[in-house]
Scaffold this active site. Sequence first.
Site, mmCIF file in Angstrom:
data_model
loop_
_atom_site.group_PDB
_atom_site.id
_atom_site.type_symbol
_atom_site.label_atom_id
_atom_site.label_comp_id
_atom_site.label_asym_id
_atom_site.label_seq_id
_atom_site.Cartn_x
_atom_site.Cartn_y
_atom_site.Cartn_z
ATOM 1 N N LYS A 214 0.838 -1.204 0.000
ATOM 2 C CA LYS A 214 0.000 0.000 0.000
ATOM 3 C C LYS A 214 0.874 1.254 0.000
ATOM 4 O O LYS A 214 0.691 2.158 -0.794
ATOM 5 C CB LYS A 214 -0.915 -0.032 1.237
ATOM 6 N N GLU A 220 10.496 -4.694 4.491
ATOM 7 C CA GLU A 220 10.563 -6.119 4.119
ATOM 8 C C GLU A 220 10.257 -6.289 2.633
ATOM 9 O O GLU A 220 10.950 -7.004 1.901
ATOM 10 C CB GLU A 220 9.539 -6.938 4.920
ATOM 11 N N GLY A 276 -4.871 -1.789 5.034
ATOM 12 C CA GLY A 276 -4.076 -2.933 4.558
ATOM 13 C C GLY A 276 -4.757 -4.262 4.849
ATOM 14 O O GLY A 276 -4.856 -5.136 3.979
ATOM 15 N N ARG A 277 -5.260 -4.431 6.060
ATOM 16 C CA ARG A 277 -5.860 -5.716 6.444
ATOM 17 C C ARG A 277 -7.262 -5.893 5.871
ATOM 18 O O ARG A 277 -7.900 -6.911 6.099
ATOM 19 C CB ARG A 277 -5.853 -5.870 7.968
ATOM 20 N N GLU A 362 -4.859 -6.587 14.788
ATOM 21 C CA GLU A 362 -4.318 -5.281 14.402
ATOM 22 C C GLU A 362 -5.431 -4.227 14.483
ATOM 23 O O GLU A 362 -5.162 -3.055 14.726
ATOM 24 C CB GLU A 362 -3.719 -5.332 12.981
ATOM 25 N N HIS A 393 -5.762 -33.012 18.063
ATOM 26 C CA HIS A 393 -4.674 -33.844 18.580
ATOM 27 C C HIS A 393 -3.544 -32.988 19.122
ATOM 28 O O HIS A 393 -2.416 -33.458 19.254
ATOM 29 C CB HIS A 393 -4.184 -34.783 17.475
ATOM 30 N N LYS A 517 9.320 -0.929 13.847
ATOM 31 C CA LYS A 517 9.896 -0.608 12.530
ATOM 32 C C LYS A 517 11.005 0.427 12.689
ATOM 33 O O LYS A 517 12.081 0.311 12.118
ATOM 34 C CB LYS A 517 8.821 -0.017 11.608
HETATM 35 O O1 F6P Z 1 2.073 -4.257 9.903
HETATM 36 C C1 F6P Z 1 1.785 -2.936 9.645
HETATM 37 C C2 F6P Z 1 1.275 -2.726 8.269
HETATM 38 O O2 F6P Z 1 1.160 -1.370 8.092
HETATM 39 C C3 F6P Z 1 -0.045 -3.434 7.997
HETATM 40 O O3 F6P Z 1 -1.151 -2.752 8.471
HETATM 41 C C4 F6P Z 1 0.004 -3.579 6.531
HETATM 42 O O4 F6P Z 1 -0.942 -4.490 6.073
HETATM 43 C C5 F6P Z 1 1.434 -4.012 6.345
HETATM 44 O O5 F6P Z 1 2.152 -3.235 7.287
HETATM 45 C C6 F6P Z 1 1.994 -3.854 4.965
HETATM 46 O O6 F6P Z 1 1.983 -2.521 4.553
HETATM 47 P P1 F6P Z 1 2.169 -2.116 3.049
HETATM 48 O O7 F6P Z 1 1.061 -2.713 2.258
HETATM 49 O O8 F6P Z 1 2.146 -0.626 3.024
HETATM 50 O O9 F6P Z 1 3.502 -2.653 2.586
#
Ligand code: F6P
Length: 553
Positions: A214, A220, A276-277, A362, A393, A517
């Site tokens: 987003k 990452e 995002g979620r 979240e 189990h 972060k």
């Molecule tokens: O974990 C924090 C967060 O901002 C989430 O809410 C989001 O889904 C994720 O990082 C990834 O963010 P982006 O889509 O901006 O890479």
Amino acid sequence: MSEMNAEGRTALDRMPEWNALTKHRDELGEVQLRRLFAEDPRRAEKYALTVGDLYVDYSKHLVTDETLRLLRELAAATGVAELRDAMFRGEKINTTEGRAVLHTALRAPSSAAVEVDGENVVPAVHAVLAKMRAFSDRVRSGDWKGHTGKRIRNVVNIGIGGSDLGPAMAYEALRAYTDRGLTVRFVSNVDGADLHEAVRDLDPAETLFIVASKTFTTIETITNATSARSWLLAGLGAGSEAVAKHFVALSTNAEKVADFGIDTANMFEFWDWVGGRYSYDSAIGLSLMIAIGPDRFQEMLDGFHLVDEHFRTAAPEGNVPLLMGLLGIWYGNFHDAQSHAVLPYSHYLSKFTAYLQQLDMESNGKSVDRDGRPVNWQTGPVVWGTPGTNGQHAYYQLIHQGTKLIPADLIGFARPVDDLEPGLVAQHDLLMANLFAQGQALAFGKTPEEVAAEGVAEELVPHKTFRGNRPTTTILADALTPSVLGQLIALYEHKVFVQGAVWNIDSFDQWGVELGKVLAKRVEPALTEGASVEGLDPSTSALVARYRAVRGR
Ligand code: F6P
């Protein structure tokens, strides 16, 4: 803490509706489900609702008509319906980020109109969907060629959190509907092992990377995407001109996408009013659309929309997400339950609970209210679980006989997916018998008298006794189709909404993930040879020293 907030809302735990529930809980004492079912032979029928293709049995909950009435009164007093309507209207209910919350617009029909800042967003949603459809069709048909002219056979989605969990979960859930000729993988972890394992057996000439972010700033994702680009160019022996045919982006941030070197013509857009979620039915679902095809994707969106409409219009008595949210409040706030188990009886839903963890935790893992004041009540539960029967189990022992109350959702399907071989279809009865039996055992247990009547030695009777009264909701659908998946996810989205509204928290921000972060960026330079560890706390600096020693730095 004063009784009212700035908008004149009484603090939740000072509301008469809250106090009425506390009193009711005390009066009810320990609820015996055996007794409730004996007293009302129609209980199973009465406490069941249908929404779309989902049959929702909530009869095995520790509730009476009075409990449900009081919970609905709490919802009314806390303005759940008003906040819901404001969300659907496009008002900026995510107050800490000043944003509208409009995942519901992502699945609205093209005839709908939803305005943000005076602009109808639905045409833009449908324009992106059309662009996604055209691109998916080109990849699926082999028309979209890689740099060397080979067709694409591998799709690798690079993203994390909401830009990974949704499409990864839905891809697993709908595997039976996927093009089996395509290899689709998901890379999220900044641990290089994730990307390594995802691409090691792939031909770069046949591989498309979908960089999903987003913000397009998530470390990452940008790190993995940069490594993927190096892998691609090295494998092809080509220069950056090869990127255009092998990289597309899903983002709200065109500038950063261009900075990365992806042509914005190959960018699929979404908007800051999609959390995002809550984003996998936006452009973030592109990998899924390529896998299952645009028609199936649309069926899924229609499933979402069906439940959106139900949530928006159904009366409180029959409103399933409202009910599910309120039941969670009943246990979390009036029975001290700390967690909620989601137990799907479907191998295809192996990532379903992991997806819900982000959605729920979240969203509602907050401890200040909308005005920034500490809340005096429990908020979001720990959500956990894995598919049955595997969980049976492993950890079901604790749910059955442990000291903690763990409300659970059991999710199952009457029919197995279509392409199972006949021998495997036969296993479906056994799978579902387990689901039904677990709900039964959790609710009704086994009394000491029943255990003794089986001739069990007296000293073992307490060990073999099940107290029962472990609450479950059973969600039963005919089959796991794209539409049913959409219906299920929308159900949980709105359940989470209801709870956040009652608790008076902002379910749509996530400030809690920011600190880690920032600190990671600060710690990373200290890991290199000779770098200063100044500014790190003593524990972290000892850990860093040990890490550096092992790495010979
Ligand atoms: O974990 C924090 C967060 O901002 C989430 O809410 C989001 O889904 C994720 O990082 C990834 O963010 P982006 O889509 O901006 O890479």
